[in-house]
Design a protein around this motif. Structure first.
Motif, PDB file in Angstrom:
ATOM      1  N   LYS A   6       5.221   9.027  -1.967  1.00  0.00           N
ATOM      2  CA  LYS A   6       5.478   8.923  -0.534  1.00  0.00           C
ATOM      3  C   LYS A   6       4.211   9.226   0.257  1.00  0.00           C
ATOM      4  N   PRO A   7       3.733   8.265   1.056  1.00  0.00           N
ATOM      5  CA  PRO A   7       2.468   8.461   1.747  1.00  0.00           C
ATOM      6  C   PRO A   7       2.604   9.342   3.006  1.00  0.00           C
ATOM      7  N   THR A   8       1.616  10.159   3.259  1.00  0.00           N
ATOM      8  CA  THR A   8       1.507  10.868   4.530  1.00  0.00           C
ATOM      9  C   THR A   8       0.051  10.798   4.970  1.00  0.00           C
ATOM     10  N   THR A   9      -0.141  10.619   6.282  1.00  0.00           N
ATOM     11  CA  THR A   9      -1.498  10.568   6.806  1.00  0.00           C
ATOM     12  C   THR A   9      -2.096  11.958   6.911  1.00  0.00           C
ATOM     13  N   ALA A  10      -1.267  12.910   7.322  1.00  0.00           N
ATOM     14  CA  ALA A  10      -1.777  14.243   7.644  1.00  0.00           C
ATOM     15  C   ALA A  10      -2.265  14.995   6.412  1.00  0.00           C
ATOM     16  N   ARG A  11      -1.669  14.737   5.254  1.00  0.00           N
ATOM     17  CA  ARG A  11      -1.991  15.533   4.072  1.00  0.00           C
ATOM     18  C   ARG A  11      -3.477  15.487   3.733  1.00  0.00           C
ATOM     19  N   TRP A 163      -2.577   3.293   9.363  1.00  0.00           N
ATOM     20  CA  TRP A 163      -1.916   3.573   8.086  1.00  0.00           C
ATOM     21  C   TRP A 163      -0.392   3.520   8.220  1.00  0.00           C
ATOM     22  N   GLN A 164       0.136   4.038   9.317  1.00  0.00           N
ATOM     23  CA  GLN A 164       1.581   4.055   9.523  1.00  0.00           C
ATOM     24  C   GLN A 164       2.140   2.634   9.572  1.00  0.00           C
ATOM     25  N   ALA A 165       1.442   1.738  10.280  1.00  0.00           N
ATOM     26  CA  ALA A 165       1.893   0.341  10.365  1.00  0.00           C
ATOM     27  C   ALA A 165       1.824  -0.325   8.992  1.00  0.00           C
ATOM     28  N   TRP A 166       0.789  -0.011   8.233  1.00  0.00           N
ATOM     29  CA  TRP A 166       0.627  -0.572   6.890  1.00  0.00           C
ATOM     30  C   TRP A 166       1.779  -0.098   5.980  1.00  0.00           C
ATOM     31  N   TYR A 167       2.105   1.187   6.098  1.00  0.00           N
ATOM     32  CA  TYR A 167       3.183   1.755   5.284  1.00  0.00           C
ATOM     33  C   TYR A 167       4.538   1.184   5.681  1.00  0.00           C
ATOM     34  N   GLU A 168       4.796   1.079   6.979  1.00  0.00           N
ATOM     35  CA  GLU A 168       6.081   0.560   7.450  1.00  0.00           C
ATOM     36  C   GLU A 168       6.278  -0.900   7.077  1.00  0.00           C
ATOM     37  N   ALA A 169       5.175  -1.624   6.833  1.00  0.00           N
ATOM     38  CA  ALA A 169       5.268  -3.016   6.379  1.00  0.00           C
ATOM     39  C   ALA A 169       5.440  -3.092   4.860  1.00  0.00           C
ATOM     40  N   ASN A 170       5.618  -1.923   4.231  1.00  0.00           N
ATOM     41  CA  ASN A 170       5.819  -1.836   2.775  1.00  0.00           C
ATOM     42  C   ASN A 170       4.591  -2.338   2.005  1.00  0.00           C
ATOM     43  N   LEU A 171       3.410  -2.036   2.552  1.00  0.00           N
ATOM     44  CA  LEU A 171       2.160  -2.472   1.930  1.00  0.00           C
ATOM     45  C   LEU A 171       1.378  -1.307   1.331  1.00  0.00           C
ATOM     46  N   HIS A 172       1.983  -0.109   1.284  1.00  0.00           N
ATOM     47  CA  HIS A 172       1.234   1.065   0.851  1.00  0.00           C
ATOM     48  C   HIS A 172       0.773   0.984  -0.605  1.00  0.00           C
ATOM     49  N   ASN A 173       1.379   0.082  -1.389  1.00  0.00           N
ATOM     50  CA  ASN A 173       0.928  -0.108  -2.770  1.00  0.00           C
ATOM     51  C   ASN A 173      -0.274  -1.039  -2.873  1.00  0.00           C
ATOM     52  N   TYR A 174      -0.624  -1.691  -1.786  1.00  0.00           N
ATOM     53  CA  TYR A 174      -1.641  -2.744  -1.822  1.00  0.00           C
ATOM     54  C   TYR A 174      -2.850  -2.374  -0.967  1.00  0.00           C
ATOM     55  N   SER A 175      -4.007  -2.382  -1.594  1.00  0.00           N
ATOM     56  CA  SER A 175      -5.240  -2.082  -0.859  1.00  0.00           C
ATOM     57  C   SER A 175      -5.710  -3.323  -0.092  1.00  0.00           C
ATOM     58  N   PRO A 176      -6.198  -3.153   1.136  1.00  0.00           N
ATOM     59  CA  PRO A 176      -6.780  -4.291   1.863  1.00  0.00           C
ATOM     60  C   PRO A 176      -8.096  -4.768   1.266  1.00  0.00           C
ATOM     61  N   ASN A 177      -8.566  -4.080   0.203  1.00  0.00           N
ATOM     62  CA  ASN A 177      -9.782  -4.520  -0.493  1.00  0.00           C
ATOM     63  C   ASN A 177      -9.475  -5.440  -1.669  1.00  0.00           C
ATOM     64  N   LEU A 178      -8.199  -5.816  -1.837  1.00  0.00           N
ATOM     65  CA  LEU A 178      -7.822  -6.758  -2.878  1.00  0.00           C
ATOM     66  C   LEU A 178      -8.061  -8.186  -2.410  1.00  0.00           C
ATOM     67  N   ASP A 220      -5.497 -10.752  12.735  1.00  0.00           N
ATOM     68  CA  ASP A 220      -5.140  -9.353  12.536  1.00  0.00           C
ATOM     69  C   ASP A 220      -4.858  -9.117  11.051  1.00  0.00           C
ATOM     70  N   LEU A 221      -5.448  -8.073  10.494  1.00  0.00           N
ATOM     71  CA  LEU A 221      -5.331  -7.804   9.061  1.00  0.00           C
ATOM     72  C   LEU A 221      -3.884  -7.647   8.626  1.00  0.00           C
ATOM     73  N   LEU A 222      -3.118  -6.861   9.353  1.00  0.00           N
ATOM     74  CA  LEU A 222      -1.727  -6.604   8.971  1.00  0.00           C
ATOM     75  C   LEU A 222      -0.900  -7.888   9.028  1.00  0.00           C
ATOM     76  N   ARG A 223      -1.050  -8.642  10.098  1.00  0.00           N
ATOM     77  CA  ARG A 223      -0.291  -9.881  10.259  1.00  0.00           C
ATOM     78  C   ARG A 223      -0.623 -10.875   9.146  1.00  0.00           C
ATOM     79  N   LEU A 224      -1.911 -11.024   8.852  1.00  0.00           N
ATOM     80  CA  LEU A 224      -2.344 -11.962   7.820  1.00  0.00           C
ATOM     81  C   LEU A 224      -1.833 -11.536   6.447  1.00  0.00           C
ATOM     82  N   THR A 225      -1.896 -10.242   6.157  1.00  0.00           N
ATOM     83  CA  THR A 225      -1.436  -9.749   4.863  1.00  0.00           C
ATOM     84  C   THR A 225       0.062  -9.985   4.682  1.00  0.00           C
ATOM     85  N   LYS A 226       0.831  -9.794   5.750  1.00  0.00           N
ATOM     86  CA  LYS A 226       2.278 -10.056   5.674  1.00  0.00           C
ATOM     87  C   LYS A 226       2.555 -11.514   5.300  1.00  0.00           C
TER      88      LYS A 226
END
Length: 417
Positions: A6-11, A163-178, A220-226
């Motif tokens: 489970k991802p958290t930004t603050a940790r 990070w929150q938007a990336w996680y909410e899009a269920n992309l937390h398993n995927y790096s944008p460097n892929l 937009d990175l998030l939009r394109l990745t979706k």
């Protein structure tokens, strides 16, 4: 793909704050279980620079190109003995001191770099075990007087929503460097238009990361990745790791001549013919091998010498050496784009009047104005026909007084390259 907790930004930021004392100056080294490393630099408790990871030079080059589009790094001289900690920071710092870039440009490069690296570290911290070591020191050379300082709390506020938007899009398993890999091309071809399919094929062949694609496509990175994830879920496309691009090297005269000779030998249709012969020399600079092959066949059939250059980083030094009579130049290339190259060529005395024809699949007013601003002779939309190429030959190779104003001419080569 990466496994998840489970991802958290603050940790990550809380962990960072616990490890470094107040007013900390020095470097923090981070390493995951695969041996991948990152470095964060601090000055009096604020972050000043970040580097490392799997796409360090990709990230730096992309951010530099975004904020300094008219500077070609390949024509600049840098010296290794001047660098203390970070090549990338040194280049930004020296260009700022030489007034080749503005303070706002330097800050934008650094700020974007910090956000990307911190995003990657948050993802790593949630998916892997990060070993963090802080080294208190008085940084010297290029790191001695920071250009920009960002408090840890300011950094947290910048990265948290991304990070929150990336996680909410269920992309937390995927790096944008892929990067994308086409797994089932026949299924993709059935679902999209022929033109879109052709363009996507070319983009995938260039092995660009999701971040690279978002930048070069101005999306937009998030939009394109979706959008791509729809095809990943169908196993039509896969996401995979790709190697970083080579680090910027220091060019010396002997190396420059060697590279130029290699380019001529590999790409010229007349490798045994001296460059300065009676035949006119035409060069095409395009990272798409299909275009170089088609252009080379057409040009040599017309009795001209031809050199095709795929690596944009070698374009300027090669052209300085061979001094062509006509240049076809693609805009959309990774690392150094056509605008950068054209702008540099116009500052070289014996190339400032050489006809340069910009090739592009885009034809907006902004593109045309920008092409004119950097000094191109002609703006040609793709797809390009043999008739249009003939017009260019007649205008710039047959006539004694070629015009220099920009004009738009509109299938010899595919529009998607």
């Amino acid at each position: 793909m990466i496994t998840t907790t489970k991802p958290t930004t603050a940790r990550f930021f809380k962990h960072l704050i616990r490890l470094i004392p107040q007013q900390f100056s020095g470097k923090v080294d981070l390493q995951n279980t695969d041996g991948q490393t990152w470095q964060l630099y601090f000055d009096r408790g604020c972050i000043t620079w970040a580097t490392g990871g799997s796409s360090s030079w990709r990230r730096w080059r992309r951010n530099f190109t975004q904020f300094c589009p008219f500077i070609s790094l390949e024509t600049l001289s840098f010296y290794t003995h001047d660098v203390c900690e970070s090549w990338q920071y040194y280049i930004v710092n020296i260009l700022l001191k030489q007034e080749k870039i503005s303070l706002s440009q330097a800050i934008s490069i650094i700020n974007n770099t910090l956000v990307e690296v911190l995003f990657d570290l948050i993802q790593q911290d949630n998916l892997d075990t990060l070993q963090i070591t802080s080294v208190t020191s008085h940084l010297q050379a290029e790191m001695k007087q920071p250009i920009f300082r960002l408090s840890i709390y300011e950094a947290f506020e910048k990265v948290k929503p991304i990070w929150q938007a990336w996680y909410e899009a269920n992309l937390h398993n995927y790096s944008p460097n892929l990067a994308l890999v086409l797994n089932k091309p026949e299924l993709l071809e059935q679902q999209i238009s022929a033109l879109t399919y052709q363009k996507l094929q070319i983009l995938i062949s260039k092995k660009l990361t999701l971040r690279d694609l978002a930048f070069y496509l101005n999306q937009d990175l998030l939009r394109l990745t979706k959008i791509f994830m729809n095809y990943v879920s169908q196993e039509i496309i896969q996401l995979t790791n790709v190697p970083d691009i080579p680090a910027l090297s220091v060019l010396k005269i002997d190396a420059l001549k060697s590279q130029t000779k290699e380019i001529q030998t590999q790409n010229s249709q007349f490798p045994e013919t001296p460059i300065k012969s009676q035949k006119k020399l035409v060069v095409c600079i395009d990272d798409c091998p299909i275009i170089n092959k088609i252009m080379g066949k057409f040009i040599t059939k017309r009795g001209y010498q031809f050199i095709g250059i795929q690596k944009s980083t070698l374009a300027v030094p090669t052209l300085i050496e061979i001094q062509p009579d006509l240049i076809f130049l693609d805009i959309e290339m990774p690392i150094a784009n056509g605008y950068e190259i054209c702008s540099q060529l116009r500052r070289i005395p014996h190339l400032k009047n050489t006809p340069i024809v910009i090739l592009t699949g885009r034809g907006s007013i902004i593109d045309r104005v920008r092409a004119q601003f950097v000094g191109c002779s002609e703006f040609m939309n793709k797809p390009v026909s043999s008739e249009k190429i003939e017009e260019i030959f007649h205008k710039y190779l047959y006539l004694a007084n070629p015009k220099t104003e920009i004009s738009v001419v509109g299938s010899l080569v595919p529009a998607s390259c």
